[in-house]
Every structure is written in C-alpha cells, then in structure tokens.
Design a protein around this motif. Structure first.
Motif, short mmCIF file in Angstrom:
data_model
loop_
_atom_site.label_atom_id
_atom_site.label_comp_id
_atom_site.label_asym_id
_atom_site.label_seq_id
_atom_site.Cartn_x
_atom_site.Cartn_y
_atom_site.Cartn_z
N GLN A 114 -4.93 9.01 -6.30
CA GLN A 114 -5.56 7.76 -6.75
C GLN A 114 -5.68 6.78 -5.57
O GLN A 114 -5.02 6.92 -4.55
CB GLN A 114 -4.73 7.12 -7.88
CG GLN A 114 -3.33 6.71 -7.48
CD GLN A 114 -2.57 6.06 -8.64
OE1 GLN A 114 -3.13 5.85 -9.72
NE2 GLN A 114 -1.31 5.74 -8.41
N THR A 115 -6.58 5.80 -5.75
CA THR A 115 -6.78 4.77 -4.73
C THR A 115 -5.58 3.83 -4.72
O THR A 115 -5.09 3.42 -5.76
CB THR A 115 -8.07 3.99 -5.01
OG1 THR A 115 -9.17 4.90 -5.02
CG2 THR A 115 -8.30 2.93 -3.96
N ARG A 116 -5.17 3.48 -3.50
CA ARG A 116 -4.00 2.60 -3.33
C ARG A 116 -4.41 1.31 -2.62
O ARG A 116 -5.25 1.32 -1.70
CB ARG A 116 -2.92 3.31 -2.50
CG ARG A 116 -2.42 4.61 -3.12
CD ARG A 116 -1.52 4.37 -4.29
NE ARG A 116 -1.06 5.65 -4.88
CZ ARG A 116 -0.17 5.73 -5.85
NH1 ARG A 116 0.37 4.60 -6.34
NH2 ARG A 116 0.19 6.90 -6.34
N ASN A 117 -3.83 0.18 -3.06
CA ASN A 117 -4.05 -1.13 -2.43
C ASN A 117 -2.72 -1.66 -1.91
O ASN A 117 -1.67 -1.50 -2.53
CB ASN A 117 -4.64 -2.11 -3.44
CG ASN A 117 -6.04 -1.70 -3.88
OD1 ASN A 117 -6.87 -1.33 -3.05
ND2 ASN A 117 -6.31 -1.75 -5.18
N LYS B 122 -1.23 -16.46 12.17
CA LYS B 122 -0.65 -15.69 11.08
C LYS B 122 -1.76 -15.45 10.05
O LYS B 122 -2.60 -16.32 9.80
CB LYS B 122 0.54 -16.42 10.46
CG LYS B 122 0.23 -17.82 9.96
CD LYS B 122 1.48 -18.49 9.44
CE LYS B 122 1.19 -19.93 8.97
NZ LYS B 122 2.40 -20.60 8.43
N ALA B 123 -1.75 -14.25 9.49
CA ALA B 123 -2.85 -13.87 8.57
C ALA B 123 -2.34 -12.79 7.63
O ALA B 123 -1.34 -12.11 7.89
CB ALA B 123 -4.06 -13.38 9.36
N ASN B 124 -3.07 -12.64 6.52
CA ASN B 124 -2.81 -11.60 5.52
C ASN B 124 -3.93 -10.56 5.59
O ASN B 124 -5.12 -10.92 5.57
CB ASN B 124 -2.71 -12.18 4.12
CG ASN B 124 -1.46 -13.03 3.93
OD1 ASN B 124 -0.36 -12.60 4.28
ND2 ASN B 124 -1.61 -14.23 3.38
N LEU B 125 -3.54 -9.30 5.69
CA LEU B 125 -4.51 -8.23 5.81
C LEU B 125 -4.48 -7.39 4.53
O LEU B 125 -3.51 -6.67 4.27
CB LEU B 125 -4.18 -7.35 7.02
CG LEU B 125 -5.05 -6.11 7.19
CD1 LEU B 125 -6.50 -6.49 7.47
CD2 LEU B 125 -4.50 -5.24 8.33
N PRO B 126 -5.55 -7.47 3.71
CA PRO B 126 -5.61 -6.60 2.52
C PRO B 126 -6.15 -5.23 2.91
O PRO B 126 -7.08 -5.11 3.73
CB PRO B 126 -6.56 -7.34 1.58
CG PRO B 126 -7.44 -8.13 2.51
CD PRO B 126 -6.63 -8.46 3.72
N LEU B 127 -5.58 -4.19 2.36
CA LEU B 127 -6.01 -2.82 2.63
C LEU B 127 -6.26 -2.08 1.33
O LEU B 127 -5.50 -2.21 0.37
CB LEU B 127 -4.93 -2.08 3.44
CG LEU B 127 -4.70 -2.55 4.88
CD1 LEU B 127 -3.49 -1.85 5.47
CD2 LEU B 127 -5.93 -2.32 5.75
N GLU B 128 -7.33 -1.28 1.32
CA GLU B 128 -7.67 -0.43 0.18
C GLU B 128 -7.82 1.00 0.70
O GLU B 128 -8.67 1.27 1.55
CB GLU B 128 -8.98 -0.87 -0.50
CG GLU B 128 -9.30 -0.07 -1.74
CD GLU B 128 -10.59 -0.54 -2.39
OE1 GLU B 128 -10.95 -0.01 -3.46
OE2 GLU B 128 -11.26 -1.44 -1.81
N LEU B 129 -6.95 1.88 0.21
CA LEU B 129 -6.94 3.27 0.65
C LEU B 129 -7.54 4.12 -0.47
O LEU B 129 -6.94 4.26 -1.54
CB LEU B 129 -5.50 3.69 0.97
CG LEU B 129 -4.74 2.78 1.95
CD1 LEU B 129 -3.31 3.29 2.13
CD2 LEU B 129 -5.44 2.68 3.28
N THR B 130 -8.71 4.66 -0.17
CA THR B 130 -9.44 5.42 -1.20
C THR B 130 -9.31 6.92 -0.93
O THR B 130 -8.96 7.34 0.18
CB THR B 130 -10.94 5.04 -1.18
OG1 THR B 130 -11.47 5.31 0.13
CG2 THR B 130 -11.12 3.58 -1.50
N LEU B 131 -9.61 7.68 -1.97
CA LEU B 131 -9.54 9.15 -1.87
C LEU B 131 -10.72 9.67 -1.06
O LEU B 131 -11.83 9.14 -1.10
CB LEU B 131 -9.56 9.76 -3.29
CG LEU B 131 -8.31 9.51 -4.15
CD1 LEU B 131 -8.59 9.97 -5.56
CD2 LEU B 131 -7.11 10.21 -3.57
#
Length: 257
Positions: free
Chosen positions: A188-191, A244-253
C-alpha cells in the motif's frame, strides 16, 4: 856467510822467547780462570714472598662553601611630620607716660604748699600671640587602574527561518531519493512527514520523523536519504540564514513491482 846466517836463524832471540813465554802464561791463566768460573755453582735464590699492597681510597671532602651574609634590611624611612607654622607677633608697647610736673604757686606774703597730684600707673602692656592652625597635607588620591576592556561578545547566530520547500522557499541542491520496493511498502501507499533543520550553507544538521509511515524500517530508509541530501543556501536581502522546514513524503507502489 851462509853458515853464519843459518846459525842465526837456528838460535832464537832471547827477547822473542820471553814474549812467547809470557803469551803462553797469559793463555794458560785465562783458561784456568775460565775453568774455575765454570766450577763455581750459582747460588739458588729463594723467591721473596711479598704481601700484596692494600690500597684504600679516601674521599677528600671539600670545605663547605661560606654562607653569604644575609642582606641587612634597610631602615624604614620616617615620613616627615607636618611642620606647624607659628606666626610671631611683635609686642606693641604703649608710649611712655608723660612726666607730671609739680606746680608751685607763690603768692605774695604767703607761701602755698605744693600740691602733689597722684601719678597714674601706666597700663600693663597686653601681649597678643596668634598661633596659626596646623596644615596637614593629605596625599593625593590614588586613582585605580582602568579595568581591562573585555572584547565584545560575538554576535549570536541568527534564528533559523521557517520556510517552505520549493516555489519561493528553499531549493534543493541534492534532493532526497529514498530507495524502497513494493515489499517495503507492504502492498500500500505510505505517507510520512520529516522535520528538517539546515545551516546557512544548506547542510542538513538535524532530521526527524514527525509523522511515521507506519513501518520503522521504512522510516529509517527515509531518514538516511534526507540526511544525505542538501539545500541551496537560503538568503534574504543577500544575507544567508539557517532554515527549518517540514518535508511531506508520499511513497507509492511501483506498478512494475
């Protein structure tokens, strides 16, 4: 003549006989002396036993060095006492009294007795002496040495700027690329969310997961990829700042597996 010469040769000269006899006697004497010397036994000399010499080394002590006399302490100099100034006022004596003359009045036919007026005693002279006050000279106040000047403290580093990644915010110089497979995502895709801090040169100094993907092994791969990345220096008005920053990541199949 031949016969006389032969006779002379047969009869030896008596002087020659004496010389020959003397030579023979000398030779015989020498031979006798040599034989006598050969018969004399050489006395046996007993070895002389001598005790070995005993040597003892004696250390010569040097005379002790004279102790230098202690320096005499210098006598303390006494500070001069303040001198009292005394003013001497001359005594002013009053003028001497005038002489009193006796007046005798002579009248005709009568002789008046002289009248003696009492003589006033001169006033006693008054002596006035004034003593000036003593002046004590105080030493000048000693000014303390100036305190050492402490160098100014270095300016505090600027506070990190809270910026966004991409667009008008900070840009990547080397972006993170986490490597993973479909099995790492478990189908499944992970965030995930990563909090990043970087210095004014863009080097990442801190990174931590603020929102987990749900898989600890996948979170470690994400952090390793982020820590090896780098930002471009973030500048405002030509001055670089830490960020300083926030990095969103989306790991898809991956559809190819």
């Amino acid at each position: 003549m031949s016969q006389s010469s032969a006779l002379n040769m047969q009869t030896p000269n008596p002087m020659k006989k004496k010389i020959i006899t003397a030579l023979i006697a000398v030779v015989v004497g020498h031979m006798g002396v040599l034989w006598a010397v050969g018969q004399i036994k050489t006395p046996e000399l007993k070895p002389i036993e001598k005790e070995p010499l005993k040597v003892r080394f004696v250390k010569i002590q040097q005379p002790p060095k004279p102790i230098p006399p202690k320096p005499k302490a210098e006598p303390k100099k006494e500070q001069p006492k303040p001198v009292k100034e005394v003013k001497i006022v001359e005594k002013q004596l009053p003028p001497p009294p005038k002489k009193v003359e006796k007046v005798q009045q002579v009248k005709k036919a009568e002789t008046a007795k002289p009248v003696i007026k009492p003589v006033e005693a001169p006033p006693k002279p008054t002596v006035t002496t004034t003593v000036s006050e003593t002046r004590v000279v105080k030493p000048a106040p000693v000014t303390p040495p100036p305190a050492p000047v402490t160098p100014p403290a270095p300016p505090a580093p600027p506070a990190p700027k809270n910026v966004a990644i991409g667009g008008s915010g900070v840009q990547w110089s080397r972006s993170p690329r986490p490597s993973y497979s479909n099995s790492d995502l478990e189908g499944q895709t992970r965030n995930a969310m990563v909090y990043i801090e970087a210095n004014e040169k863009g080097v990442i100094t801190s990174a931590r997961i603020t929102r987990s993907s749900g898989l600890p092994a996948l979170d470690e791969k994400i952090l390793r990829s982020v820590r090896s990345s780098k930002f471009k220096p973030y500048k405002e008005n030509g001055v670089a700042y830490p960020i300083k920053a926030n990095l969103p990541l989306e790991l898809t199949l991956n559809p190819n597996g």
